[in-house]
Enzyme design. Structure first.
Site, PDB file in Angstrom:
ATOM      1  CG  ASP A 250      -3.459  -5.227  -2.657  1.00  0.00           C
ATOM      2  OD1 ASP A 250      -3.021  -4.364  -1.869  1.00  0.00           O
ATOM      3  OD2 ASP A 250      -4.262  -6.122  -2.307  1.00  0.00           O
TER       4      ASP A 250
ATOM      5  CG  HIS B 267      -7.555  -3.182  -1.217  1.00  0.00           C
ATOM      6  ND1 HIS B 267      -7.000  -2.106  -0.554  1.00  0.00           N
ATOM      7  CD2 HIS B 267      -6.749  -4.237  -0.965  1.00  0.00           C
ATOM      8  CE1 HIS B 267      -5.916  -2.506   0.074  1.00  0.00           C
ATOM      9  NE2 HIS B 267      -5.739  -3.796  -0.154  1.00  0.00           N
TER      10      HIS B 267
ATOM     11  CG  HIS C 101      -0.105  -9.443  -2.494  1.00  0.00           C
ATOM     12  ND1 HIS C 101      -0.123  -8.138  -2.908  1.00  0.00           N
ATOM     13  CD2 HIS C 101      -0.886  -9.492  -1.388  1.00  0.00           C
ATOM     14  CE1 HIS C 101      -0.864  -7.422  -2.079  1.00  0.00           C
ATOM     15  NE2 HIS C 101      -1.342  -8.224  -1.149  1.00  0.00           N
TER      16      HIS C 101
ATOM     17  CG  HIS D  68      -1.805  -1.230   1.265  1.00  0.00           C
ATOM     18  ND1 HIS D  68      -2.346  -1.689   2.430  1.00  0.00           N
ATOM     19  CD2 HIS D  68      -2.185  -2.105   0.299  1.00  0.00           C
ATOM     20  CE1 HIS D  68      -3.023  -2.793   2.187  1.00  0.00           C
ATOM     21  NE2 HIS D  68      -2.934  -3.073   0.903  1.00  0.00           N
TER      22      HIS D  68
HETATM   23 ZN    ZN Z   1      -3.858  -4.710   0.013  1.00  0.00          ZN
END
Ligand code: ZN
Length: 308
Positions: free
Chosen positions: A242, A238, A265, A81
């Protein structure tokens, strides 16, 4: 936003708070850095071997957050973030001092990072910024997960779809152009989880600092946070946030269109590792002054200076 020159933060800024997974309090200082320094973390709680470069090759774990680690096994976690905030505010070079192993989660989004950095300001450095220009489509599939990147002349665009079996989250899709002036819906979007997963996550030693102050929690078809959602696409926004943070680990701002389904991720990191293995996927370029207009209008490809 397209810019000719590399940027850094105008002066030091400090953030304090709890780490989402470690539950440890930490203080993060973002300090100005010279051109071509890149984004570098420094663990000030350690006397030596404490430098960790923000690069995709240094990602050692992608379980619920992105963790960077140097060759001495010194790590810093939940960097995404903060990195997304640096992407959005245009910072290419900074030394990030941290006195613990995890970046504070703040409110679960990049809001405070972006707003404070914007308030403090950024400054141009003398060297030109390098952009990653995509030459050909490159894609990666992993079971139901998919990610691809295609050439795009003037910005990073992200088209993201997430699919949750939870009815309230369900299927969300959004397309974001990072050249847009207002990315508020992206940088204010918070991390989220399902209520039923919390116990399992905590059993794995994570989310020790998690609370309704720093994450959206969904139980069946209810949001447990009294204030509800900040935006009806907060979940997918969100995931896009990311992705921007994880993609800054490429070392470049990207001129390309990303399509991602069910990513996260792990997929972003696998993608960068695979993408950079084939040198024919990209060139790095600098922009020419003559082609930048005040409104950052469309830039013809043939006006871009190529430094392949
Ligand atoms: Zn995140």
């Amino acid at each position: 936003m397209l810019d000719l020159f590399q940027k850094t933060i105008l002066k030091k800024v400090v953030f304090k708070g709890i780490g989402l997974h470690s539950g440890l309090n930490s203080e993060v200082k973002i300090l100005p850095a010279v051109e071509n320094h890149g984004i570098v973390f420094k663990r000030t709680d350690l006397d030596q071997n404490n430098i960790i470069k923000a690069n995709f090759e240094n990602v050692c774990s992608t379980t619920l957050c992105t963790t960077l680690q140097n060759k001495f096994n010194v790590s810093v976690s939940t960097v995404e973030h903060l990195l997304a905030a640096l992407y959005i505010t245009g910072i290419d070079n900074a030394l990030i001092e941290i006195n613990n192993s995890e970046v504070p989660i703040m409110d679960g989004s990049s809001k405070e990072f972006v707003e404070t950095i914007t308030q403090i300001g950024v400054k141009n450095l003398k060297a030109k910024r390098k952009y990653l220009k995509i030459i050909k489509k490159f894609e990666l599939k992993e079971n139901e997960k998919f990610i691809s990147i295609e050439p795009n002349v003037d910005s990073l665009k992200v088209d993201f779809q997430l699919v949750y079996s939870n009815d309230l989250i369900g299927k969300q899709r959004n397309q974001i152009n990072f050249a847009d002036a207002d990315l508020k819906n992206v940088y204010t979007s918070r991390t989220f989880c399902l209520f039923e997963d919390i116990e399992k996550i905590k059993k794995n030693g994570l989310a020790k600092g998690g609370s309704l102050e720093n994450a959206v929690v969904v139980k069946n078809n209810k949001i447990l946070n009294t204030e509800g959602l900040r935006d009806n696409k907060e979940f997918v926004n969100h995931k896009i946030l990311d992705l921007a943070g994880d993609f800054l680990l490429s070392g470049y701002r990207i001129l390309g269109s990303v399509t991602c389904i069910q990513g996260g991720h792990s997929l972003s990191n696998l993608f960068l590792r695979a993408f950079f293995k084939d040198r024919s996927n990209y060139v790095t370029i600098e922009l020419e002054e003559s082609i930048l207009t005040k409104t950052y209008l469309k830039i013809p490809t043939n006006k871009l200076a190529v430094n392949a």
